[in-house]
Scaffold this motif. Structure first.
Motif, PDB file in Angstrom:
ATOM      1  N   UNK A 189      11.879  55.006   5.950  1.00 43.06           N
ATOM      2  CA  UNK A 189      10.940  54.267   5.131  1.00 43.06           C
ATOM      3  C   UNK A 189      11.411  53.113   4.956  1.00 43.06           C
ATOM      4  N   UNK A 190      12.172  52.582   4.213  1.00 44.90           N
ATOM      5  CA  UNK A 190      12.422  50.992   3.060  1.00 44.90           C
ATOM      6  C   UNK A 190      14.005  50.849   3.489  1.00 44.90           C
ATOM      7  N   UNK A 191      14.317  49.524   4.285  1.00 42.65           N
ATOM      8  CA  UNK A 191      15.425  49.492   4.679  1.00 42.65           C
ATOM      9  C   UNK A 191      15.671  48.024   4.540  1.00 42.65           C
ATOM     10  N   UNK A 192      16.043  46.960   3.540  1.00 45.14           N
ATOM     11  CA  UNK A 192      15.757  45.637   3.860  1.00 45.14           C
ATOM     12  C   UNK A 192      16.574  45.392   4.554  1.00 45.14           C
ATOM     13  N   UNK A 193      16.406  44.989   6.133  1.00 44.64           N
ATOM     14  CA  UNK A 193      17.529  44.672   7.877  1.00 44.64           C
ATOM     15  C   UNK A 193      16.849  43.975   8.057  1.00 44.64           C
ATOM     16  N   UNK A 194      17.410  43.128   9.289  1.00 41.98           N
ATOM     17  CA  UNK A 194      16.599  43.218  10.180  1.00 41.98           C
ATOM     18  C   UNK A 194      16.366  44.254  11.651  1.00 41.98           C
ATOM     19  N   UNK A 195      15.980  44.026  12.684  1.00 43.06           N
ATOM     20  CA  UNK A 195      15.828  44.476  13.475  1.00 43.06           C
ATOM     21  C   UNK A 195      17.113  44.590  14.847  1.00 43.06           C
ATOM     22  N   UNK A 196      17.330  45.760  14.723  1.00 44.63           N
ATOM     23  CA  UNK A 196      18.612  46.280  15.960  1.00 44.63           C
ATOM     24  C   UNK A 196      18.751  45.071  17.156  1.00 44.63           C
ATOM     25  N   UNK A 197      19.836  44.053  16.662  1.00 43.42           N
ATOM     26  CA  UNK A 197      19.608  43.247  18.185  1.00 43.42           C
ATOM     27  C   UNK A 197      18.764  42.066  17.754  1.00 43.42           C
ATOM     28  N   UNK A 198      18.534  41.227  16.222  1.00 41.99           N
ATOM     29  CA  UNK A 198      17.896  40.682  15.751  1.00 41.99           C
ATOM     30  C   UNK A 198      18.431  39.914  14.951  1.00 41.99           C
ATOM     31  N   UNK A 199      18.008  38.475  14.424  1.00 40.66           N
ATOM     32  CA  UNK A 199      18.023  37.795  13.403  1.00 40.66           C
ATOM     33  C   UNK A 199      16.665  37.928  12.170  1.00 40.66           C
ATOM     34  N   UNK A 200      15.516  39.038  13.350  1.00 42.69           N
ATOM     35  CA  UNK A 200      14.385  39.411  13.081  1.00 42.69           C
ATOM     36  C   UNK A 200      14.486  40.662  11.726  1.00 42.69           C
ATOM     37  N   UNK A 201      13.797  40.359  10.467  1.00 43.16           N
ATOM     38  CA  UNK A 201      13.247  41.243   9.687  1.00 43.16           C
ATOM     39  C   UNK A 201      12.154  42.402  10.258  1.00 43.16           C
ATOM     40  N   UNK A 202      12.891  44.093  10.353  1.00 43.54           N
ATOM     41  CA  UNK A 202      12.197  44.581  10.610  1.00 43.54           C
ATOM     42  C   UNK A 202      11.301  44.688   9.578  1.00 43.54           C
TER      43      UNK A 202
END
Ligand SMILES: [Zn+2]
Length: 267
Positions: A189-202
């Motif tokens: 569920x929670x993970x402070x991370x970007x969307x794979x291959x992007x610099x946008x937050x998931x």
């Protein structure tokens, strides 16, 4: 009672003076983007936002919201964007640009039909937390599928997300045992991370998304050549959608393990 002559005269003057003034104002200050998006059910998207996120903001006017911390954000920047640009610099209105087909049968979506994948990051930061520490302060443990699995997961308590996942969890727990395999060993569920291959937050950064069993899932970036596939039963999808979650299996850029709390898209 008839209006006095002076009042009639005033109304007459006001009518003919104000109308051209209003028309001139409209020419000088045109409203952005002619077509206002609707929700999938044909609802007004501003009403949907107000209904789904009560007490988070007020409308200053039809294109401006005032967040409850006093920050001001425009809804529609008036730019016409192609799909890729929209992904990178979406405004709030863009989030509604592709209607979410709740309840539809599973089918490969048309090219770039990714309802809900267009997100304005500032919007989600305001709703769920501005940074990792802020989001973490709003996370609460939730027993995943009580009586079936003995596992606790974290989800965001703001805006009804946690309460909605609890309902999903309880209804999934009542499904026949043949469905359990898709719901055990959930991806997280929670993970402070970007969307794979992007610099946008998931959306996982905000604690409002859950990935179910990755072993039965398909993700477009995992496939060497694009091929939409899905193994997740629609009985599971229906329960999530009933409680305000969208499904990544309805995206052209498929992510069939992914469910995300976006009640405004199902409103
Ligand atoms: Zn996910």
């Amino acid at each position: 009672m008839a209006k006095p002559a002076s009042a009639k005269a005033f109304i007459f003057i006001a009518y003919f003076a104000i109308l051209p003034l209003a028309a001139a104002t409209a020419l000088l200050f045109p409203q952005p983007a002619a077509t206002r998006p609707e929700t999938a059910q044909g609802g007004d998207y501003l009403e949907a936002l107000l209904a789904c996120y009560p007490n988070m903001f007020i409308m200053q006017d039809t294109n401006t919201i005032i967040w409850n911390d006093g920050d001001i954000q425009s809804i529609d920047d008036g730019e016409l964007k192609d799909f890729e640009t929209m992904l990178i610099k979406a405004d709030i209105a863009d989030q509604f640009s592709i209607p979410y087909p709740a309840g539809a049968a599973a089918a490969p979506p048309a090219r770039n039909q990714d309802p809900g994948r267009i997100r304005n990051t500032a919007f989600f930061k305001k709703l769920y937390g501005n940074n990792a520490a802020d989001v973490q302060a709003s996370l609460k443990p939730l027993l995943w599928m009580p009586g079936v699995f003995d596992r606790t997961i974290l989800f965001n308590t703001r805006c009804g997300a946690w309460d909605s996942l609890k309902k999903v969890s309880e209804e999934l727990a009542a499904l026949p045992a043949r469905f359990h395999v898709y719901l055990e060993n959930i991806g997280g569920t929670y993970a402070w991370r970007p969307i794979q291959g992007t610099d946008r937050l998931s959306p996982h950064s905000f604690g409002i998304a859950i990935d179910i069993n990755t072993a039965y899932s398909h993700y477009w970036l995992w496939d060497a050549t694009y091929q939409y596939q899905n193994k997740i039963p629609m009985e599971i999808v229906e329960i999530f959608e009933k409680h305000g979650f969208i499904w990544g299996g309805r995206w052209y850029h498929y992510d069939t393990m992914h469910f995300e709390y976006r009640p405004e898209l199902l409103w």
